[in-house]
Design a protein around this motif. Structure first.
Motif, PDB file in Angstrom:
ATOM      1  N   THR A 161       0.897  -1.343   0.003  1.00 38.82           N
ATOM      2  CA  THR A 161       0.195  -0.246  -0.029  1.00 38.82           C
ATOM      3  C   THR A 161       0.986   1.540   0.193  1.00 38.82           C
ATOM      4  OG1 THR A 161      -0.113   0.160   2.664  1.00 38.82           O
ATOM      5  CG2 THR A 161      -1.724  -1.168   1.371  1.00 38.82           C
ATOM      6  N   GLY A 162       2.065   1.182   0.253  1.00 32.43           N
ATOM      7  CA  GLY A 162       2.933   2.361   0.554  1.00 32.43           C
ATOM      8  C   GLY A 162       2.749   3.205   1.636  1.00 32.43           C
ATOM      9  N   ARG A 163       1.858   2.467   2.666  1.00 27.26           N
ATOM     10  CA  ARG A 163       1.654   3.149   3.944  1.00 27.26           C
ATOM     11  C   ARG A 163       2.079   2.081   4.955  1.00 27.26           C
ATOM     12  NH1 ARG A 163      -1.579   7.947   3.564  1.00 27.26           N
ATOM     13  NH2 ARG A 163      -1.927   8.120   1.325  1.00 27.26           N
ATOM     14  N   LYS A 164       2.260   2.467   6.271  1.00 21.98           N
ATOM     15  CA  LYS A 164       2.498   1.542   7.350  1.00 21.98           C
ATOM     16  C   LYS A 164       1.288   1.310   8.146  1.00 21.98           C
ATOM     17  CE  LYS A 164       5.604   1.382  10.872  1.00 21.98           C
ATOM     18  NZ  LYS A 164       6.502   2.051  11.687  1.00 21.98           N
ATOM     19  N   MET A 165       0.826   0.253   8.843  1.00 22.31           N
ATOM     20  CA  MET A 165       0.002   0.156   9.702  1.00 22.31           C
ATOM     21  C   MET A 165       0.393   0.574  11.043  1.00 22.31           C
ATOM     22  SD  MET A 165      -1.752  -3.823   8.714  1.00 22.31           S
ATOM     23  CE  MET A 165      -2.922  -3.750   9.774  1.00 22.31           C
ATOM     24  N   ASN A 166      -0.689   1.196  11.735  1.00 20.73           N
ATOM     25  CA  ASN A 166      -0.324   1.880  13.076  1.00 20.73           C
ATOM     26  C   ASN A 166      -0.167   1.072  14.048  1.00 20.73           C
ATOM     27  OD1 ASN A 166      -1.543   2.900  15.967  1.00 20.73           O
ATOM     28  ND2 ASN A 166      -1.946   4.658  14.526  1.00 20.73           N
ATOM     29  N   GLU A 167       1.217   1.559  14.527  1.00 23.16           N
ATOM     30  CA  GLU A 167       1.972   0.705  15.591  1.00 23.16           C
ATOM     31  C   GLU A 167       1.234   0.659  16.664  1.00 23.16           C
ATOM     32  OE1 GLU A 167       5.321  -0.809  16.021  1.00 23.16           O
ATOM     33  OE2 GLU A 167       5.320  -1.017  13.726  1.00 23.16           O
ATOM     34  N   LEU A 168       0.650   1.491  17.379  1.00 15.76           N
ATOM     35  CA  LEU A 168      -0.152   1.500  18.605  1.00 15.76           C
ATOM     36  C   LEU A 168      -1.219   0.507  18.494  1.00 15.76           C
ATOM     37  CD1 LEU A 168      -0.367   2.608  21.519  1.00 15.76           C
ATOM     38  CD2 LEU A 168      -2.246   3.959  20.589  1.00 15.76           C
ATOM     39  N   LEU A 169      -2.137   0.455  17.398  1.00 14.05           N
ATOM     40  CA  LEU A 169      -3.277  -0.419  17.147  1.00 14.05           C
ATOM     41  C   LEU A 169      -2.452  -1.923  16.987  1.00 14.05           C
ATOM     42  CD1 LEU A 169      -5.592   1.542  14.945  1.00 14.05           C
ATOM     43  CD2 LEU A 169      -6.120   0.892  17.378  1.00 14.05           C
ATOM     44  N   GLY A 170      -1.477  -1.951  16.240  1.00 18.08           N
ATOM     45  CA  GLY A 170      -0.842  -3.043  16.148  1.00 18.08           C
ATOM     46  C   GLY A 170      -0.480  -3.571  17.583  1.00 18.08           C
ATOM     47  N   LYS A 171       0.072  -2.909  18.242  1.00 15.54           N
ATOM     48  CA  LYS A 171       0.590  -3.478  19.676  1.00 15.54           C
ATOM     49  C   LYS A 171      -0.678  -3.917  20.598  1.00 15.54           C
ATOM     50  CE  LYS A 171       5.302  -1.891  19.394  1.00 15.54           C
ATOM     51  NZ  LYS A 171       6.134  -0.884  19.360  1.00 15.54           N
ATOM     52  N   ILE A 172      -1.620  -3.170  20.568  1.00  8.54           N
ATOM     53  CA  ILE A 172      -2.955  -3.364  21.139  1.00  8.54           C
ATOM     54  C   ILE A 172      -3.211  -5.043  20.486  1.00  8.54           C
ATOM     55  CG2 ILE A 172      -5.314  -2.927  21.620  1.00  8.54           C
ATOM     56  CD1 ILE A 172      -4.351  -0.055  21.596  1.00  8.54           C
ATOM     57  N   HIS A 173      -3.341  -4.940  19.253  1.00 14.70           N
ATOM     58  CA  HIS A 173      -3.825  -6.198  18.909  1.00 14.70           C
ATOM     59  C   HIS A 173      -2.897  -7.333  19.200  1.00 14.70           C
ATOM     60  CE1 HIS A 173      -3.792  -8.761  14.866  1.00 14.70           C
ATOM     61  NE2 HIS A 173      -4.714  -9.059  15.587  1.00 14.70           N
ATOM     62  N   PHE A 174      -1.664  -7.087  19.291  1.00 12.61           N
ATOM     63  CA  PHE A 174      -0.558  -8.192  19.539  1.00 12.61           C
ATOM     64  C   PHE A 174      -0.950  -8.562  21.024  1.00 12.61           C
ATOM     65  CE2 PHE A 174       3.336  -9.429  21.794  1.00 12.61           C
ATOM     66  CZ  PHE A 174       3.719 -10.411  20.865  1.00 12.61           C
ATOM     67  N   TRP A 175      -0.553  -7.691  22.082  1.00 10.91           N
ATOM     68  CA  TRP A 175      -0.769  -8.126  23.377  1.00 10.91           C
ATOM     69  C   TRP A 175      -2.152  -8.755  23.628  1.00 10.91           C
ATOM     70  CZ3 TRP A 175       3.380  -9.247  25.653  1.00 10.91           C
ATOM     71  CH2 TRP A 175       4.761  -8.569  25.381  1.00 10.91           C
ATOM     72  N   THR A 176      -3.155  -7.990  23.425  1.00  8.32           N
ATOM     73  CA  THR A 176      -4.570  -8.681  23.487  1.00  8.32           C
ATOM     74  C   THR A 176      -4.779 -10.056  23.209  1.00  8.32           C
ATOM     75  OG1 THR A 176      -5.392  -7.441  21.921  1.00  8.32           O
ATOM     76  CG2 THR A 176      -5.971  -6.648  24.070  1.00  8.32           C
TER      77      THR A 176
END
Ligand code: HEM
Ligand SMILES: [Cu+2]
Lengths: 196, 599
Positions: free
Chosen positions: B456-471
């Motif tokens: 996509t040429g864009r990065k996924m949001n890191e904060l949401l990504g980390k929430i997704h990961f830890w939960t």
């Protein structure tokens, strides 16, 4: 940009793409028929009684069919060789013969099936007939598939000879590999089902 | 930045090959471009979206089942959903056993054949492999398109099976005979669906193998291939050679169901008090052999691409070469070979005899060695690295212990004596889910976060990504860890009431509610991912083509490379191995594979 090695072989592997593709496809076909043959062995070992193939099936007519199929393999090679010699007319002739043989084979097979049905012998009658009908049926489907491919290469597909002769020759070669495999399967099928 | 420009120039000067097609190229219509596309990138995305939807669907089936397991026989809380599933399945909001069986069988089928494999191989393989080997497309683009559409047909067939009289298939994803042979029509549809899916996989695997062998660019020898490509390569061979026997088995079962044969029906079978009117003489075990001959290699199909993704991400985020690249490659190949001769460890309890059991338990112990080597090599790769804890890296790191739990719990199952106790219990369910869910699925998430910028040429949001990961990490362990406890206590799998009517299950029954709640929370934990996924397409942070400072060729081409063979402006040439990070004396901490010279 074009995809490389569609016509000429890649130097370090020695094959063009479609040829490698067909060999891989045939490897998977070996596994398909291999599984069916293994099933045959397992079912036969596990059963109390198993009829001899020749006591139920007509091995004479099947011998004829074997000859027909082997001849078709020969004519298939000839058709490819004719293209290599740039003799398009001969190609048409040999490819036509290959297709004809395939039809003869199917006609004989249909006749055999019909006789069996006439004697009330169905796949559900016993396990031997079940495996006989299943394997030969699947092989028959492969023959039909071959008829489609070869007829295309004989008819409309052969226009390519004028524009891209090398590519066309490759196609015939690849179709030939498949056709030999179909032939080979039958060479295993015939003794296993009809003679043992 | 400067470094990147330099390497781009190097590419240009490497080889100039004028491309006449570029200019005379005419625009394709929308349909040819995005729907019946022959471009590996579009097909990869099609696979990706379809398989993610199927994963969600398969997961939803399980979330519904978990209600019944936590609160057996109680009315479903959401009336609209119970109504949607129909009075025939959930009269008065209470799930019928028959329906539970359908949900279970379809959950397994959908997750494995329509979710994980198409995502791991169809999506990631299609998008990334041609880029990583520096070519413009797969070897057979038309075949590639056909693979996707046949897969799609298979998926539709499976969905349609829910509408059959008697519902969908209900004999488990393993479809053991004779139960499956006498099951309702849904089973026939299941078999037809499987034939589509098998055909699709076969076409796909041929395409991958030919692509990898034939289309590698100059300089990219086999031992310079990224490990991801190796993983896909071995996976393709497994698909190519293991699926046909299942196809054969499927044909035989179709014959049993439709033509009245008895391949899988023994003599003297009595159903509901009535002797079955068939010739008999068949063997139910034959089905199991044919099924597991596919299904064991299939578990490596589920795990190898995941290992490939994890390897890429670990090398990239530790900024150092993978530890033991060669061992990784040889292990993957050995794993591939061995996976064909371990299948009957699923059948220790069928009475096949101790000699055969001994053989298969030996091969199973042998196959665990390359798996351990791969895991160890990945673990040692972390040693001394200056690790970047990005979201993809977190998922990749979590993969290691999760897969380790899954793998190690498999050892007792591979030994015949303990398996007598553990077979068909929740322990097994816990074991393979650790491998495929917090294992493979986490790796697939890692891959999505990792390659998203390329697409996509864009990065996924890191904060949401980390929430997704830890939960997700917390809840997924909440789902699967207690399964070991229940299984060790002897609770069987596939129980409609989760064991409520069994005396031996009483002590561990309370876990059911805990696991179900974890599963529902796990569902909620995916919401940040879904939001992130869509939001980032338009609003994500814009990043450059080689955002992660990676070395492999997929990062040497532009972002979202142009369709129709436009991956590379100039054919790249490869000069070094795949993970030349932290090269002594080099100016930057990474040297792309296409960068010539020593440094
Ligand atoms: C993360 C959410 C998941 C949950 C909560 C879950 C839960 C379960 C449970 C409880 C069973 C046992 C059903 C029974 O035997 O009564 C089961 C079976 C199964 N699951 Fe999952 N699962 C999940 C994800 C997955 C994934 C990602 C895969 C695929 C790779 C998968 C593949 C299977 C298979 C193959 C079975 C066996 C089905 C059968 O017995 O026919 N599951 N799952
Ligand atoms: Cu296994």
């Amino acid at each position: 940009m074009e995809i490389p090695y569609t016509i000429h072989p890649r130097p370090d592997t020695g094959v063009y793409n479609a040829k490698l593709g067909v060999w891989l496809f045939l490897a998977s076909e070996v596994m398909l028929f291999g599984a069916l043959f293994s099933s045959y062995v397992l079912l036969r070992i596990g059963s109390d009684s198993w009829p001899h193939g020749y006591s139920i099936l007509d091995w004479k007519i099947a011998t004829f069919n074997t000859v027909v199929l082997i001849s078709s393999s020969v004519t298939m090679v000839m058709s490819w060789a004719s293209l290599m010699l740039k003799d398009f007319k001969k190609y048409k002739l040999y490819m036509g013969l290959t297709i004809l043989c395939a039809f003869i084979f199917l006609a004989v097979k249909a006749f055999e099936y019909n006789t069996k049905f006439g004697h009330h012998l169905y796949p559900s009658t016993n396990t031997f007939l079940a495996i006989y009908f299943t394997i030969t049926g699947l092989h028959g489907l492969h023959v039909i598939g071959g008829i489609f491919v070869n007829s295309y290469l004989w008819g409309p597909g052969s226009k390519m000879w004028k524009t891209q002769p090398e590519r066309f020759t490759n196609r015939v070669e690849v179709a030939g590999l498949y056709w030999h495999f179909v032939d080979l399967v039958w060479i295993f099928l015939f003794p296993v089902l009809y003679l043992l | 930045m400067g470094q990147k420009e330099k390497s781009a120039h190097v590419v240009t000067s490497a080889k100039k090959e004028h491309d006449k097609h570029e200019s005379e190229h005419h625009e394709l219509g929308f349909v040819r471009k995005y729907i019946f596309s022959q471009d590996h990138k579009v097909i990869g995305i099609q696979y990706g979206i379809t398989s993610l939807l199927f994963l969600l669907f398969g997961f939803s089936l399980m979330m519904i089942m978990r209600w019944q397991l936590a609160y057996p026989g109680q009315e479903f809380p959401w009336k609209w959903l119970a109504d949607f599933m129909g009075q025939a399945n959930m009269p008065g909001g209470i799930m019928l056993p028959e329906f539970y069986n359908q949900l279970g069988a379809m959950h397994g089928t959908i997750m494995v054949f329509l979710g994980v494999v198409p995502l791991a191989v169809g999506a990631f393989g299609n998008y990334v492999v041609p880029l990583q080997i520096g070519t413009i497309d797969m070897a057979f683009p038309k075949l590639n398109m056909t693979s996707y559409w046949v897969y799609f047909l298979g998926g539709v067939t499976m969905l349609v099976s829910f509408a059959m009289p008697g519902g969908a298939a209900n004999s488990g994803w393993t479809s053991y005979a004779p139960l499956s042979v006498i099951a309702t029509t849904g089973q026939t549809v299941w078999l037809i669906g499987m034939v589509f899916l098998i055909t699709s996989s076969l076409l796909g695997s041929i395409n991958f193998i030919v692509t990898i062998i034939q289309l590698r660019v100059k300089g990219l020898t086999f031992m310079r291939l990224p490990f991801f490509v190796w993983a896909q390569f071995v996976t393709s061979f497994l698909l190519l050679l293991a699926f046909p026997p299942l196809e054969a088995a499927g044909v035989l079962q179709l014959m049993d169901r439709l033509a009245g044969t008895s391949f899988f029906l023994p003599s003297g079978l009595v159903v509901s008090g009535q002797p079955l009117a068939v010739s008999g003489g068949g063997s139910p075990l034959l089905w199991q052999h044919l099924f597991w001959f596919l299904a064991h290699p299939e578990v490596y199909v589920l795990i190898l691409p995941a290992m490939g993704i994890v390897a890429e991400i670990i090398a990239n985020n530790t900024r150092k070469p993978l530890w033991g690249y060669k061992s990784l490659v040889y292990s993957a190949i050995f794993l591939g070979f061995m996976s064909f001769i371990v299948w009957a460890h699923h059948m220790f309890l069928t009475g096949m005899g101790t000699t055969i059991s001994t053989f298969f338990q030996t091969t199973t112990m042998i196959i665990s060695i390359p798996s351990v080597i791969i895991l160890t090599a990945l673990l040692l790769s972390l040693w001394g690295g200056s690790i970047r804890f990005t979201t993809p890296m977190l998922f990749a790191l979590a993969f290691l212990p999760m897969f380790a739990i899954g793998g190690l719990t498999g050892l007792p199952l591979g030994l015949a004596p303990p398996d007598i106790h553990l077979h068909d219990t929740y322990y097994v369910i816990g074991h393979f889910h650790y491998v495929v869910a917090p294992g493979t699925i986490f790796a697939l998430f890692a891959g999505i976060y990792f390659w998203y910028p390329k697409v996509t040429g864009r990065k996924m949001n890191e904060l949401l990504g980390k929430i997704h990961f830890w939960t997700s990490l917390v809840f997924i362990n909440g789902v699967f860890m207690p399964m070991f406890i229940q299984g060790l206590a002897g609770v069987s799998r596939r129980l409609y009431d989760g064991g409520a009517q069994y005396a031996h299950a009483q002590g561990v029954l309370q876990w059911n509610e805990f696991m179900s709640t974890s599963a529902w929370l796990l569902g909620l934990a995916q919401i940040p991912f879904v939001i992130n996924f869509f939001w980032s397409i338009r609003k994500g942070k814009k990043v450059e083509a080689n955002h992660w400072d990676a070395t492999t060729l997929d990062w040497a081409c532009t972002t979202s490379p142009p369709l129709a063979h436009g991956n590379f402006k100039v054919v790249p040439e490869v000069h070094r191995g795949p993970y030349d990070y932290s090269h002594q004396g080099a100016q930057s901490d990474f040297l792309p594979q296409n960068q010539p010279g020593e440094a």
